[in-house]
Design a protein around this motif. Structure first.
Motif, PDB file in Angstrom:
ATOM      1  N   ASN A   8     -42.427 -57.471  12.422  1.00 42.96           N
ATOM      2  CA  ASN A   8     -41.629 -57.036  13.562  1.00 42.96           C
ATOM      3  C   ASN A   8     -41.696 -55.523  13.750  1.00 42.96           C
ATOM      4  O   ASN A   8     -41.731 -55.035  14.888  1.00 42.96           O
ATOM      5  N   GLU A  62     -45.079 -54.768  15.189  1.00 48.09           N
ATOM      6  CA  GLU A  62     -45.059 -55.264  16.569  1.00 48.09           C
ATOM      7  C   GLU A  62     -44.411 -54.213  17.489  1.00 48.09           C
ATOM      8  O   GLU A  62     -44.938 -53.886  18.549  1.00 48.09           O
ATOM      9  N   ASN A  63     -43.271 -53.681  17.072  1.00 46.93           N
ATOM     10  CA  ASN A  63     -42.580 -52.660  17.862  1.00 46.93           C
ATOM     11  C   ASN A  63     -43.394 -51.375  17.948  1.00 46.93           C
ATOM     12  O   ASN A  63     -43.490 -50.774  19.019  1.00 46.93           O
ATOM     13  N   GLY A 106     -40.282 -57.520  24.721  1.00 52.46           N
ATOM     14  CA  GLY A 106     -39.380 -57.591  23.570  1.00 52.46           C
ATOM     15  C   GLY A 106     -38.339 -58.693  23.696  1.00 52.46           C
ATOM     16  O   GLY A 106     -38.067 -59.181  24.779  1.00 52.46           O
ATOM     17  N   ARG A 154     -31.262 -53.294  23.446  1.00 56.43           N
ATOM     18  CA  ARG A 154     -32.494 -52.628  23.823  1.00 56.43           C
ATOM     19  C   ARG A 154     -32.145 -51.286  24.420  1.00 56.43           C
ATOM     20  O   ARG A 154     -31.178 -51.172  25.169  1.00 56.43           O
ATOM     21  N   ARG A 178     -45.936 -51.911  20.444  1.00 56.19           N
ATOM     22  CA  ARG A 178     -45.356 -52.085  21.774  1.00 56.19           C
ATOM     23  C   ARG A 178     -44.878 -50.777  22.383  1.00 56.19           C
ATOM     24  O   ARG A 178     -45.014 -50.557  23.581  1.00 56.19           O
ATOM     25  N   TYR A 179     -44.306 -49.906  21.546  1.00 55.53           N
ATOM     26  CA  TYR A 179     -43.727 -48.683  22.084  1.00 55.53           C
ATOM     27  C   TYR A 179     -44.631 -47.465  21.896  1.00 55.53           C
ATOM     28  O   TYR A 179     -44.185 -46.330  21.939  1.00 55.53           O
ATOM     29  N   GLY A 236     -35.966 -58.373  17.135  1.00 53.05           N
ATOM     30  CA  GLY A 236     -36.893 -58.033  16.055  1.00 53.05           C
ATOM     31  C   GLY A 236     -36.281 -57.197  14.937  1.00 53.05           C
ATOM     32  O   GLY A 236     -36.439 -57.505  13.750  1.00 53.05           O
ATOM     33  N   LEU A 237     -35.556 -56.142  15.305  1.00 57.90           N
ATOM     34  CA  LEU A 237     -35.014 -55.252  14.284  1.00 57.90           C
ATOM     35  C   LEU A 237     -33.846 -55.875  13.531  1.00 57.90           C
ATOM     36  O   LEU A 237     -33.681 -55.645  12.338  1.00 57.90           O
ATOM     37  N   HIS A 297     -38.567 -65.573  17.265  1.00 57.03           N
ATOM     38  CA  HIS A 297     -37.511 -64.695  16.774  1.00 57.03           C
ATOM     39  C   HIS A 297     -36.211 -65.454  16.526  1.00 57.03           C
ATOM     40  O   HIS A 297     -35.501 -65.173  15.564  1.00 57.03           O
ATOM     41  N   SER A 334     -38.026 -52.813  28.131  1.00 51.47           N
ATOM     42  CA  SER A 334     -38.288 -53.612  26.953  1.00 51.47           C
ATOM     43  C   SER A 334     -38.671 -55.040  27.342  1.00 51.47           C
ATOM     44  O   SER A 334     -39.536 -55.654  26.733  1.00 51.47           O
TER      45      SER A 334
END
Ligand code: ADP
Length: 293
Positions: free
Chosen positions: A172, A175-176, A249, A238, A179-180, A253-254, A90, A244
């Motif tokens: 990304n 990925e999120n 995380g 976060r 992850r969430y 990413g965002l 990242h 996170s």
């Protein structure tokens, strides 16, 4: 409160006349602060997994007689090094999108190919968490070509962008979404052309139809609380730092995704409802029809 900082400079005009300059250096100071915070944040983020790895390795050497314990700690070391890897990746991506001169990097990119690649790059983590990631193209389920990564491209989804920035942004977001999401959850990536019938100015005889390529990443995960929504695109922000970090995380990413997309004249927006899920939407202007063919 935005403090202003003024630097006083004395300049000679001629032998016996002087001018006093008052320079506003607030902007410079703010930049310095942001940079300093960034370095502090990065150092902190790197320290956490690398400290954990050292500790776990030490624990392993005390547990050599217990194969189960060794396996357990080795697994944790793997997880921590994955986190380190992601953070470093990242950081490199962030540097890249910030350094990029959009014009220089712009090429005709098939968004379908970029989206497929982004999904592929998340295949392992999706599998680990047993999350079903689907792609729909113009409302139709899209079969991910397993054996033909460079399968035929689709000019309807061509955008003018930097291929790597686009892939990274979608990667990304996916990925999120994974992850969430809860285990066994599902994530849908939607690719479509938008605005085919919307001219810029319907009254004008020179009306140019505007086309956009839209990519949505939809999850039914934990969602983002209202008061946090405005901040999720900030670096290192976060919603829940502890959670996170536990889920791996980097907090970057965002901001990487947003930067990379906006650099190419596109937009990245978000809709989310806590407890229901989130949708992240990328829109990029479609490349003009290829008239060379
Ligand atoms: P991270 O690497 O921590 O995920 P990001 O910059 O990608 O950092 O995201 C910032 C924060 O926004 C995350 O820590 C998380 O709290 C929240 N977030 C991002 N995407 C989602 C999502 N799909 N669902 C719920 N929360 C999300």
């Amino acid at each position: 409160e935005q403090a202003t900082h003024t630097r006083v400079r004395i300049g000679a005009i001629d032998d016996d006349a002087y001018a006093v300059f008052l320079d506003d250096v607030s902007e410079q100071r703010r930049f310095e602060e942001v940079r300093r915070d960034f370095v502090t944040n990065v150092s902190h983020e790197l320290k956490t997994p690398s400290g954990a790895i050292a500790l776990l390795a030490e624990t392993i050497s005390d547990a050599v007689d217990d194969p189960d314990a060794v396996r357990y700690f080795a697994g944790r070391i793997t997880k921590e090094s994955e986190r380190l890897n992601q953070l470093v990746r990242h950081l490199i991506d962030l540097q890249r999108v910030q350094d990029m001169s959009a014009m220089q990097a712009t090429q005709r990119v098939d968004a379908l190919a970029a989206v497929r690649e982004a999904i592929e790059l998340n295949a392992t983590s999706a599998q680990e968490r047993q999350i079903d990631v689907r792609l729909t193209v113009d409302g139709q389920m899209h079969q991910m070509p397993q054996m033909h990564p460079s399968a035929s491209s689709d000019s309807r989804f061509e955008v003018l962008a930097d291929r790597e920035s686009l892939t990274t942004a979608v990667r990304n977001l996916v990925e999120n979404a994974i992850r969430y999401s809860p285990q066994h959850g599902s994530v849908v990536v939607v690719l479509e052309r938008a605005g085919d019938t919307a001219p810029i100015d319907a009254a004008s005889t020179h009306a140019v139809p505007t086309h956009a390529v839209r990519i949505r990443v939809v999850d039914q995960g934990i969602g983002i609380p209202k008061d946090a929504q405005a901040r999720v695109f900030e670096r290192f922000y976060r919603v829940d730092a502890a959670r996170s970090r536990a889920t791996g995380g980097s907090g970057l990413g965002l901001s990487i995704a947003k930067h990379g997309i906006e650099e190419h004249g596109g937009s990245l927006s978000m809709w989310s409802h806590e407890g229901f899920g989130s949708t992240f939407t990328i829109e990029l202007p479609a490349a003009p029809e290829n008239t060379e063919a």
